[in-house]
Design a protein around this motif. Structure first.
Motif, PDB file in Angstrom:
ATOM      1  N   ASP A 302      -2.504 -19.417 -38.477  1.00 39.10           N
ATOM      2  CA  ASP A 302      -1.450 -19.699 -39.450  1.00 39.10           C
ATOM      3  C   ASP A 302      -1.229 -18.516 -40.391  1.00 39.10           C
ATOM      4  O   ASP A 302      -0.105 -18.295 -40.865  1.00 39.10           O
ATOM      5  CB  ASP A 302      -1.803 -20.948 -40.254  1.00 39.10           C
ATOM      6  CG  ASP A 302      -1.671 -22.219 -39.428  1.00 39.10           C
ATOM      7  OD1 ASP A 302      -0.936 -22.180 -38.412  1.00 39.10           O
ATOM      8  OD2 ASP A 302      -2.305 -23.229 -39.758  1.00 39.10           O
ATOM      9  N   ALA A 303      -2.294 -17.758 -40.675  1.00 39.50           N
ATOM     10  CA  ALA A 303      -2.128 -16.573 -41.512  1.00 39.50           C
ATOM     11  C   ALA A 303      -1.253 -15.534 -40.818  1.00 39.50           C
ATOM     12  O   ALA A 303      -0.403 -14.889 -41.448  1.00 39.50           O
ATOM     13  CB  ALA A 303      -3.488 -15.977 -41.855  1.00 39.50           C
ATOM     14  N   VAL A 304      -1.426 -15.377 -39.521  1.00 38.96           N
ATOM     15  CA  VAL A 304      -0.573 -14.444 -38.773  1.00 38.96           C
ATOM     16  C   VAL A 304       0.860 -14.960 -38.719  1.00 38.96           C
ATOM     17  O   VAL A 304       1.822 -14.184 -38.809  1.00 38.96           O
ATOM     18  CB  VAL A 304      -1.148 -14.222 -37.360  1.00 38.96           C
ATOM     19  CG1 VAL A 304      -0.180 -13.425 -36.502  1.00 38.96           C
ATOM     20  CG2 VAL A 304      -2.495 -13.511 -37.439  1.00 38.96           C
ATOM     21  N   ALA A 327     -15.726 -15.102 -41.284  1.00 40.60           N
ATOM     22  CA  ALA A 327     -14.724 -14.506 -42.170  1.00 40.60           C
ATOM     23  C   ALA A 327     -14.536 -13.005 -41.955  1.00 40.60           C
ATOM     24  O   ALA A 327     -13.389 -12.522 -41.939  1.00 40.60           O
ATOM     25  CB  ALA A 327     -15.093 -14.803 -43.626  1.00 40.60           C
ATOM     26  N   PRO A 328     -15.590 -12.207 -41.801  1.00 39.74           N
ATOM     27  CA  PRO A 328     -15.362 -10.770 -41.573  1.00 39.74           C
ATOM     28  C   PRO A 328     -14.575 -10.481 -40.300  1.00 39.74           C
ATOM     29  O   PRO A 328     -13.726  -9.582 -40.277  1.00 39.74           O
ATOM     30  CB  PRO A 328     -16.787 -10.196 -41.492  1.00 39.74           C
ATOM     31  CG  PRO A 328     -17.632 -11.168 -42.219  1.00 39.74           C
ATOM     32  CD  PRO A 328     -17.031 -12.507 -41.945  1.00 39.74           C
ATOM     33  N   ILE A 329     -14.822 -11.265 -39.251  1.00 39.53           N
ATOM     34  CA  ILE A 329     -14.081 -11.058 -38.007  1.00 39.53           C
ATOM     35  C   ILE A 329     -12.635 -11.487 -38.180  1.00 39.53           C
ATOM     36  O   ILE A 329     -11.701 -10.812 -37.697  1.00 39.53           O
ATOM     37  CB  ILE A 329     -14.758 -11.834 -36.858  1.00 39.53           C
ATOM     38  CG1 ILE A 329     -16.172 -11.307 -36.628  1.00 39.53           C
ATOM     39  CG2 ILE A 329     -13.940 -11.744 -35.581  1.00 39.53           C
ATOM     40  CD1 ILE A 329     -16.934 -12.050 -35.570  1.00 39.53           C
ATOM     41  N   GLU A 330     -12.402 -12.611 -38.862  1.00 34.83           N
ATOM     42  CA  GLU A 330     -11.035 -13.046 -39.129  1.00 34.83           C
ATOM     43  C   GLU A 330     -10.262 -11.971 -39.876  1.00 34.83           C
ATOM     44  O   GLU A 330      -9.107 -11.670 -39.553  1.00 34.83           O
ATOM     45  CB  GLU A 330     -11.047 -14.344 -39.943  1.00 34.83           C
ATOM     46  CG  GLU A 330     -11.265 -15.604 -39.136  1.00 34.83           C
ATOM     47  CD  GLU A 330     -11.019 -16.846 -39.961  1.00 34.83           C
ATOM     48  OE1 GLU A 330     -11.072 -16.738 -41.213  1.00 34.83           O
ATOM     49  OE2 GLU A 330     -10.773 -17.916 -39.382  1.00 34.83           O
ATOM     50  N   ALA A 332     -10.858  -8.703 -39.991  1.00 33.94           N
ATOM     51  CA  ALA A 332     -10.630  -7.530 -39.143  1.00 33.94           C
ATOM     52  C   ALA A 332      -9.489  -7.772 -38.159  1.00 33.94           C
ATOM     53  O   ALA A 332      -8.616  -6.916 -37.963  1.00 33.94           O
ATOM     54  CB  ALA A 332     -11.914  -7.164 -38.404  1.00 33.94           C
ATOM     55  N   VAL A 333      -9.477  -8.951 -37.532  1.00 34.29           N
ATOM     56  CA  VAL A 333      -8.418  -9.257 -36.564  1.00 34.29           C
ATOM     57  C   VAL A 333      -7.065  -9.414 -37.264  1.00 34.29           C
ATOM     58  O   VAL A 333      -6.035  -8.945 -36.766  1.00 34.29           O
ATOM     59  CB  VAL A 333      -8.785 -10.528 -35.774  1.00 34.29           C
ATOM     60  CG1 VAL A 333      -7.633 -10.965 -34.888  1.00 34.29           C
ATOM     61  CG2 VAL A 333     -10.033 -10.291 -34.939  1.00 34.29           C
ATOM     62  N   TYR A 334      -7.066 -10.050 -38.432  1.00 35.13           N
ATOM     63  CA  TYR A 334      -5.814 -10.243 -39.169  1.00 35.13           C
ATOM     64  C   TYR A 334      -5.168  -8.898 -39.517  1.00 35.13           C
ATOM     65  O   TYR A 334      -3.976  -8.672 -39.258  1.00 35.13           O
ATOM     66  CB  TYR A 334      -6.083 -11.046 -40.431  1.00 35.13           C
ATOM     67  CG  TYR A 334      -4.885 -11.173 -41.350  1.00 35.13           C
ATOM     68  CD1 TYR A 334      -3.907 -12.140 -41.121  1.00 35.13           C
ATOM     69  CD2 TYR A 334      -4.734 -10.330 -42.442  1.00 35.13           C
ATOM     70  CE1 TYR A 334      -2.809 -12.250 -41.960  1.00 35.13           C
ATOM     71  CE2 TYR A 334      -3.637 -10.436 -43.283  1.00 35.13           C
ATOM     72  CZ  TYR A 334      -2.685 -11.398 -43.038  1.00 35.13           C
ATOM     73  OH  TYR A 334      -1.592 -11.501 -43.864  1.00 35.13           O
ATOM     74  N   PHE A 335      -5.948  -8.003 -40.106  1.00 34.78           N
ATOM     75  CA  PHE A 335      -5.394  -6.704 -40.466  1.00 34.78           C
ATOM     76  C   PHE A 335      -5.077  -5.868 -39.223  1.00 34.78           C
ATOM     77  O   PHE A 335      -4.182  -5.022 -39.245  1.00 34.78           O
ATOM     78  CB  PHE A 335      -6.361  -5.954 -41.382  1.00 34.78           C
ATOM     79  CG  PHE A 335      -6.377  -6.478 -42.789  1.00 34.78           C
ATOM     80  CD1 PHE A 335      -5.272  -6.333 -43.616  1.00 34.78           C
ATOM     81  CD2 PHE A 335      -7.494  -7.149 -43.278  1.00 34.78           C
ATOM     82  CE1 PHE A 335      -5.286  -6.830 -44.906  1.00 34.78           C
ATOM     83  CE2 PHE A 335      -7.508  -7.643 -44.571  1.00 34.78           C
ATOM     84  CZ  PHE A 335      -6.395  -7.492 -45.390  1.00 34.78           C
TER      85      PHE A 335
END
Length: 419
Positions: A302-304, A327-330, A332-335
């Motif tokens: 949903d953030a994407v 959270a750190p993986i989320e 990294a993938v989001y950015f």
């Protein structure tokens, strides 16, 4: 083409390839033979008759090690399609630390030039692949080199034998022709199994490469952390802090004017209110740059989707199931997705893009495809290189397929478990 013609074509191609393999693999023995011939020519009375040939043999073998191995890999992949990973140690990025020194993966230096020079020589002489290349230079002439030399040796025997009178010479010439024609289609093929056996990266080389990769990731993380801290400090100092100071002055002035000039006091209060709203907006923007609230509240997919709504690009986001990872993986993938979509819009001039999320037992797989102009290349120090390093901190991978004209397809894979 009939069978004789096909055989002749195969023999001709094989003869050419055998000559190339023999020339490459026998280059080191040629240097050795030249050094020995030089020593014999000078004679035992000359004190240099043994020392200089030894030096020439050692220097020539060291100099030919890597070029010979690279040439063999190139021939094997061109002729047989067999890709042999070189396994050479790659130079990590040279980065400047917050202390002002330059880190090259091995030591700290005062200047970038010194760091690059130190890094070059350390990698060149400490690479475990050097011993593997020297071993191959010694083994290849005794295996692939000897077999590949049979067709040209047969041709040489045919020329010498048929050009001389006598039955024995002519018989030797005929045997040379048979040897050259019979071996030509097959002699060069020996180089492939020999190269696969002796040119693959060893376990020590793979371990050294992994250590170098982790060292580079540590340096990247340190530099990124220092840069992020400086950015936050600068944004707070130049933005929110300045506005809050001005807000305090306005409130102090309004407090003194509230009895003598109520209208001016009210105007200052309105300005202070506007300043408070602006400071709050800047603080929210700063927090979003650190960790987008929508990512925490609504999850990665949903953030994407929320990110795609702000782009001048038609983006479709698909997911087989809700994706929840650490959270750190989320982050990294989001950015990473944000970087790819921004590149598609800015550099590829794309009009449509698709983002697909999939999570299986191996981890999280994210695919981003756009209809842009393609031709995407990863440049050292660029955004894609930074994305690869960001994913590498989690043992993730980045695969880019972008032919000229498009489309561009990027696949991000991060091994993880769902949270």
């Amino acid at each position: 083409m009939g069978r004789p013609g096909a055989w002749a074509a195969r023999a001709a191609v094989g003869f050419g390839r055998a000559c190339v393999v023999a020339a490459v693999t026998l280059s080191a023995p040629a240097v050795w033979a030249g050094a020995v011939a030089l020593g014999v020519h000078w004679g035992p009375a000359n004190p240099w008759s043994w020392l200089l040939p030894v030096v020439l043999v050692c220097a020539g073998t060291l100099a030919l090690g890597r070029p010979v191995c690279r040439a063999v890999r190139s021939l094997v992949v061109r002729w047989d399609g067999t890709v042999i990973d070189a396994g050479y140690r790659q130079a990590p990025p040279v980065v400047r630390m917050s202390t002002g020194f330059w880190w090259n993966g091995f030591s700290y230096e005062k200047t970038r030039r010194d760091a690059l020079m130190d890094q070059h020589w350390r990698i060149r002489w400490r690479d475990p692949a050097n011993l593997r290349d020297l071993r191959f230079v010694v083994i290849a002439p005794l295996t692939a080199g000897l077999v590949a030399a049979l067709p040209p040796a047969g041709v040489a025997a045919a020329v010498l034998g048929l050009g001389r009178p006598g039955t024995a010479a002519r018989l030797a010439g005929a045997l040379g022709v048979l040897l050259a024609v019979g071996c030509a289609p097959y002699a060069w093929r020996v180089v492939t199994p020999v190269a696969v056996r002796f040119l693959r990266p060893t376990a020590a080389m793979a371990l050294a490469e992994r250590v170098a990769e982790l060292t580079a990731q540590r340096a990247d993380a340190t530099v990124a952390q220092a840069a992020e801290i400086r950015r936050i400090e600068r944004d707070l100092h130049d933005g929110a802090q300045a506005r809050l100071v001005a807000l305090g002055l306005s409130l102090s002035t309004a407090q003194r004017l509230v009895e003598r000039d109520p209208e001016q006091a009210k105007a200052l209060m309105r300005e202070a209110q506007a300043g408070a709203k602006a400071s709050l907006a800047e603080l929210r923007g700063l927090i979003q740059g650190i960790s987008p609230p929508v990512l925490t509240e609504r999850g990665l997919v949903d953030a994407v989707r929320a990110l795609a709504l702000d782009l001048r690009l038609a983006v479709t986001v698909e997911a087989e199931a809700p994706v929840r990872v650490d959270a750190p993986i989320e982050s990294a993938v989001y950015f990473g997705v944000a970087e790819l979509l921004a590149n598609a819009l800015k550099h590829g001039r794309a009009t449509r893009a698709g983002v697909t999320f999939r999570q299986d037992e191996l981890g999280l797989v994210v695919e981003v495809e756009d209809d842009g102009s393609g031709g995407v290349r990863e440049r050292p120090g660029g955004g894609l290189a930074g994305l690869r390093r960001r994913l590498g901190a989690f043992d993730g991978t980045l695969e880019i397929t972008s032919p000229p004209g498009g489309p561009t397809h990027v696949r991000m894979t991060v091994p993880c478990e769902s949270s």
